[in-house]
Scaffold this motif. Sequence first.
Motif, mmCIF file in Angstrom:
data_model
loop_
_atom_site.group_PDB
_atom_site.id
_atom_site.type_symbol
_atom_site.label_atom_id
_atom_site.label_comp_id
_atom_site.label_asym_id
_atom_site.label_seq_id
_atom_site.Cartn_x
_atom_site.Cartn_y
_atom_site.Cartn_z
ATOM 1 N N ALA A 357 0.834 -1.219 0.000
ATOM 2 C CA ALA A 357 0.000 0.000 0.000
ATOM 3 C C ALA A 357 0.856 1.251 0.000
ATOM 4 C CB ALA A 357 -0.931 -0.025 1.205
ATOM 5 N N ARG A 358 1.944 1.222 0.743
ATOM 6 C CA ARG A 358 2.833 2.382 0.811
ATOM 7 C C ARG A 358 3.483 2.657 -0.549
ATOM 8 N NH1 ARG A 358 7.773 2.756 5.176
ATOM 9 N NH2 ARG A 358 8.518 4.850 4.562
ATOM 10 N N ASP A 361 0.823 4.689 -3.077
ATOM 11 C CA ASP A 361 0.350 6.077 -2.832
ATOM 12 C C ASP A 361 0.949 7.084 -3.814
ATOM 13 O OD1 ASP A 361 -1.266 5.219 -0.846
ATOM 14 O OD2 ASP A 361 0.162 5.620 0.788
ATOM 15 N N PRO A 362 2.239 7.107 -4.061
ATOM 16 C CA PRO A 362 2.762 8.097 -5.034
ATOM 17 C C PRO A 362 2.146 7.940 -6.430
ATOM 18 C CG PRO A 362 4.547 7.126 -3.767
ATOM 19 C CD PRO A 362 3.325 6.322 -3.444
ATOM 20 N N HIS A 363 1.866 6.754 -6.827
ATOM 21 C CA HIS A 363 1.277 6.536 -8.161
ATOM 22 C C HIS A 363 -0.160 7.045 -8.202
ATOM 23 C CE1 HIS A 363 4.786 4.176 -9.330
ATOM 24 N NE2 HIS A 363 4.651 3.453 -8.193
ATOM 25 N N ARG A 364 -0.908 6.896 -7.072
ATOM 26 C CA ARG A 364 -2.276 7.422 -7.050
ATOM 27 C C ARG A 364 -2.261 8.936 -7.198
ATOM 28 N NH1 ARG A 364 -3.084 3.796 -2.500
ATOM 29 N NH2 ARG A 364 -4.270 1.950 -3.151
ATOM 30 N N ARG A 365 -1.342 9.618 -6.490
ATOM 31 C CA ARG A 365 -1.284 11.075 -6.583
ATOM 32 C C ARG A 365 -0.931 11.526 -7.998
ATOM 33 N NH1 ARG A 365 1.143 10.443 -1.433
ATOM 34 N NH2 ARG A 365 3.219 10.552 -2.366
ATOM 35 N N ASP A 368 -4.050 11.216 -10.202
ATOM 36 C CA ASP A 368 -5.039 12.281 -10.000
ATOM 37 C C ASP A 368 -4.582 13.577 -10.655
ATOM 38 O OD1 ASP A 368 -6.547 10.498 -8.607
ATOM 39 O OD2 ASP A 368 -5.798 11.117 -6.624
#
Length: 503
Positions: A357-358, A361-365, A368
């Motif tokens: 999960a950690r 996170d950068p890929h989700r940001r 978006d």
Amino acid sequence: MSFSDAIRRIRDGGEDSNPPADPPDVAVGGEPATEPPLSVTEVCRRVNKALLLIEGGPEIRVEGEIGSCSLPGHWYFTLKDEEGSQLSCAFFSPRYRADSETPTPQVGMKVVAHGRPELYAKGGRLSFIASRLREAGLGDLHQRFERLKADLRDRGWFEPTLRLELPDFARRIMVITSGDGAARRDVEETARRLWPGLELLLIPVPVQGPAATPKIARAVRLARASAAAMRVDAIILTRGGGSLEDLWCFNEEAVAAAIFESRAEAVAAHLAGGPPPVPLVAAIGHESDSSIAEFVADHRASTPTQAAMVLVPDAAEQGDYLNSRQERLRLLAQRGVERARGRIEVAARHEILRRPARMLDPHRRRLDDAGNGLIASMVRAMEVRRAHLAGLESRLGAVAPARSVAEASHRIEVAGGRLARGIEALIKRRITRIDHLAGQLRIVGPDSVLSRGYALVLDEAGKPIRDAGAMAVEDRIRATFARGSVVARVETVDPGEKVESNP
């Protein structure tokens, strides 16, 4: 002089074919002569001396067909004729190299040899020693061969595009040859050695003589027609070596037609949904021999052994190849397993597997942010396109293409009217000019001159008379007036003075 005549002259002892009344080695009373016997060399010398008397001179001419020849260095060949006689010949290299017109001997060539017969004492052989050689044309069989070859080539029977491909792995082969010939043994031994499990089917036929031709043709058609049903992968038509006469049945058009037509029928049946056609390999004679059947066949092999080799794979080579491929596959699989094991061990220690999960996170940001930027870019692009479309609409209204088209049409109509009026005026001027010239032509024409009281005077040859001095008393003349003419005779001649004509 033919070979038979030459040999008959030699046998009869030269020009005089009648034997002497008393042979030199027999006494008149029938008792043996007391003279000592001759040596072999002396006998050969006397025979050669007697051979010089043929045709009353040192050389004779012999015409025949070359049956065999050996060309390196000195040329040794045989000449034969239609009676079956043969004559060994020799043509030494200094002789033929000095004559640039000497043809190179070939089997079947018809030649005229100049020279003399000679008995070779050490070998005890009679040979014809040639001093000159000229080509007289091909032999009958070779002429027939070349004519049929050219005819079939013109018909398209030798086209490479018609030939069928050979199978990669033939498992069953049909052989058309003599049942007890060497060609059959060569094919069988080669096939068994290369691939022991191969199956050979034999169609025995005679391979020499006139009776062999129809049987060979029938066997070819039968083999093609039944090959698919018998699961045959290829057909071999073969025989061993021999002379051109021995191989002639394979040069007949009937055999070539059987090969060509049976292939065409098999291909047509395959196109209609039938089984694939089976190729035919022809191997007739030795490597130096060629036949019409080989030209028409799907593949030509130089010998029966070569025919088997092009169709039958080598089991030993195939085994070595499979073993090498198996070892290569084993090594490749082993290396692949080792590399995969190493990658798994490395991946197991990676951060993404321990805290997935950690790592996301950068890929989700970034995703978006990219989505928001894409929407903004689309809005700006639409505004730019809308402004550009408005500008084009205003420019189109200012140009007003309908008005420009109307003005151009009016200018075209005005120019067309002016062009029509100009052409009409030009035609009128040309008509007036033609009428004027026609009037001038009528004024200066001969008819106009005669109507004014003049006459055209011609001599007896019908030529105009311009000078009275050219006439003589009693000459006949013809005077032509505006209406009619008269014939008169000259009584007096007055040359007068020359009248100068106005330029």
